[in-house]
Design a protein around this motif. Structure first.
Motif, PDB file in Angstrom:
ATOM      1  N   LEU A  45       0.950  -1.260   0.092  1.00 19.46           N
ATOM      2  CA  LEU A  45       0.061  -0.107   0.021  1.00 19.46           C
ATOM      3  C   LEU A  45       0.719   1.400   0.041  1.00 19.46           C
ATOM      4  N   LEU A  46       1.945   1.185   0.742  1.00 27.14           N
ATOM      5  CA  LEU A  46       2.746   2.384   0.517  1.00 27.14           C
ATOM      6  C   LEU A  46       3.557   2.673  -0.817  1.00 27.14           C
ATOM      7  N   LEU A  47       3.704   1.564  -1.448  1.00 25.60           N
ATOM      8  CA  LEU A  47       4.407   1.379  -2.694  1.00 25.60           C
ATOM      9  C   LEU A  47       3.527   2.090  -3.825  1.00 25.60           C
ATOM     10  N   LEU A  51       3.312   5.268  -6.346  1.00 25.51           N
ATOM     11  CA  LEU A  51       3.057   5.081  -7.696  1.00 25.51           C
ATOM     12  C   LEU A  51       1.860   5.738  -8.138  1.00 25.51           C
ATOM     13  N   LEU A  52       0.763   5.743  -7.524  1.00 24.95           N
ATOM     14  CA  LEU A  52      -0.667   6.103  -7.942  1.00 24.95           C
ATOM     15  C   LEU A  52      -0.586   7.744  -7.898  1.00 24.95           C
ATOM     16  N   GLY A  53       0.286   8.096  -7.025  1.00 25.81           N
ATOM     17  CA  GLY A  53       0.603   9.706  -7.060  1.00 25.81           C
ATOM     18  C   GLY A  53       1.026  10.239  -8.447  1.00 25.81           C
ATOM     19  N   VAL A  55       0.780   8.125 -11.250  1.00 25.49           N
ATOM     20  CA  VAL A  55      -0.024   7.578 -12.533  1.00 25.49           C
ATOM     21  C   VAL A  55      -1.237   8.652 -12.532  1.00 25.49           C
ATOM     22  N   PHE A  56      -1.816   9.075 -11.390  1.00 27.39           N
ATOM     23  CA  PHE A  56      -2.989   9.654 -11.680  1.00 27.39           C
ATOM     24  C   PHE A  56      -3.024  11.121 -12.454  1.00 27.39           C
ATOM     25  N   THR A  57      -1.381  11.597 -12.434  1.00 31.40           N
ATOM     26  CA  THR A  57      -1.361  12.891 -13.218  1.00 31.40           C
ATOM     27  C   THR A  57      -0.724  12.647 -14.698  1.00 31.40           C
ATOM     28  N   THR A  58      -0.864  11.453 -14.906  1.00 31.47           N
ATOM     29  CA  THR A  58      -0.291  11.093 -16.463  1.00 31.47           C
ATOM     30  C   THR A  58      -1.539  11.205 -17.274  1.00 31.47           C
ATOM     31  N   GLU A  59      -1.054  11.319 -18.593  1.00 34.47           N
ATOM     32  CA  GLU A  59      -2.035  11.290 -19.649  1.00 34.47           C
ATOM     33  C   GLU A  59      -1.880  10.443 -20.707  1.00 34.47           C
ATOM     34  N   THR A  60      -1.087   9.303 -20.354  1.00 31.99           N
ATOM     35  CA  THR A  60      -0.639   8.358 -21.159  1.00 31.99           C
ATOM     36  C   THR A  60      -1.600   7.010 -20.682  1.00 31.99           C
ATOM     37  N   PRO A  61      -2.304   6.598 -21.904  1.00 31.62           N
ATOM     38  CA  PRO A  61      -3.309   5.384 -21.622  1.00 31.62           C
ATOM     39  C   PRO A  61      -2.294   4.047 -21.458  1.00 31.62           C
ATOM     40  N   ARG A 123      -7.531   8.048 -12.184  1.00 31.05           N
ATOM     41  CA  ARG A 123      -8.125   8.320 -10.863  1.00 31.05           C
ATOM     42  C   ARG A 123      -9.336   7.447 -10.540  1.00 31.05           C
ATOM     43  N   VAL A 124      -9.971   7.278 -11.630  1.00 28.42           N
ATOM     44  CA  VAL A 124     -11.278   6.508 -11.564  1.00 28.42           C
ATOM     45  C   VAL A 124     -11.068   5.149 -12.281  1.00 28.42           C
TER      46      VAL A 124
END
Length: 246
Positions: A45-47, A51-53, A55-61, A123-124
């Motif tokens: 969960l820490l990792l 990581l999601l911090g 990924v949530f800002t990326t615009e790459t599918p 993020r969704v």
């Protein structure tokens, strides 16, 4: 918005965990395995938080799809923990089952119900994919364990399949009966804590429950169907020959 939990307060969450571990140790219930699982949970969960911090800002599918592929493979492998002797052979079946069962419902919910823009909104999309794949994982795991148990007892395929499907539906059916009465599910709780109206949060939770029910059912059915086809093919390739008496 909900307050951030300080680390020193978060540590109090480990107190009841420690009590259960002591109980498991005293009763010889495999406390070591539970301890490893808890340690992995915290580390993972820490990792994933870090990581999601990003990924949530990326615009790459492609990044989103790559993460989903890792989630899919991990869920499929973990689902077969209960049948270690046939784990490698059944792994492709589990992957296909989770991909089909989870993929159909995930696309339906994200594109038809939510209408995400862009379609891969991280993020969704990623949290919903995690819920879907975990539900499929549990359903396949229960179905596989019960199926091979019934086959080991001498049940035919269609009889073992019925018992396996019933076992796979137990957790999600219990959730359907309990939701809103016994429990307020995680997604709805999180939204309410974040200040969203309970009525709006309830709509999202209805979507999630439909997603979990359908994905679990489709994944378990697909897995059992693939097993049946594999066994039928094996019997045709290596038919059972009976000796005739003199």
């Amino acid at each position: 918005m909900a307050d951030v939990i300080p680390l020193h307060r978060l540590a109090f969450a480990l107190v009841p965990v420690f009590m259960v571990l002591v109980l498991m140790f005293r009763w010889s219930l495999g406390a070591g395995s539970a301890l490893v699982g808890l340690a992995r949970m915290i580390l993972q969960l820490l990792l994933v938080g870090y990581l999601l911090g990003y990924v949530f800002t990326t615009e790459t599918p492609w990044i989103v799809l790559a993460i989903m592929m890792v989630m899919l493979l991990a869920a499929s492998w973990i689902a077969l923990r209960s049948i270690k002797q046939d784990r490698a052979r059944n792994f492709p079946f589990a992957v296909l089952s989770v991909a089909v069962g989870g993929g159909i419902t995930l696309l339906m919910m994200t594109q038809a119900v939510l209408g995400l823009d862009p379609w891969y909104l991280p993020r969704v999309f990623i949290p919903l994919a995690g819920m879907t794949f975990s539900g499929c994982m549990n359903a396949v795991s229960l179905a596989a364990e019960r199926y091979y148990t019934e086959v080991g007892r001498g049940q035919l395929h269609h009889e073992a399949r019925v018992h396996a499907m019933k076992a796979a539906f137990i957790p999600i059916t219990n959730m359907l009966f309990a939701v809103g009465i016994v429990s307020i599910p995680g997604m709805m709780t999180g939204q309410v804590l974040a200040g969203v109206s309970p009525l709006i949060a309830a709509r999202y939770q209805v979507m999630v429950m439909c997603m979990m029910f359908s994905s679990a059912g489709l994944a378990a059915a697909m897995f059992l169907w693939l097993i049946g086809r594999a066994e039928s093919s094996q019997m045709q390739t290596h038919p059972i020959v009976t000796k005739e008496g003199p």
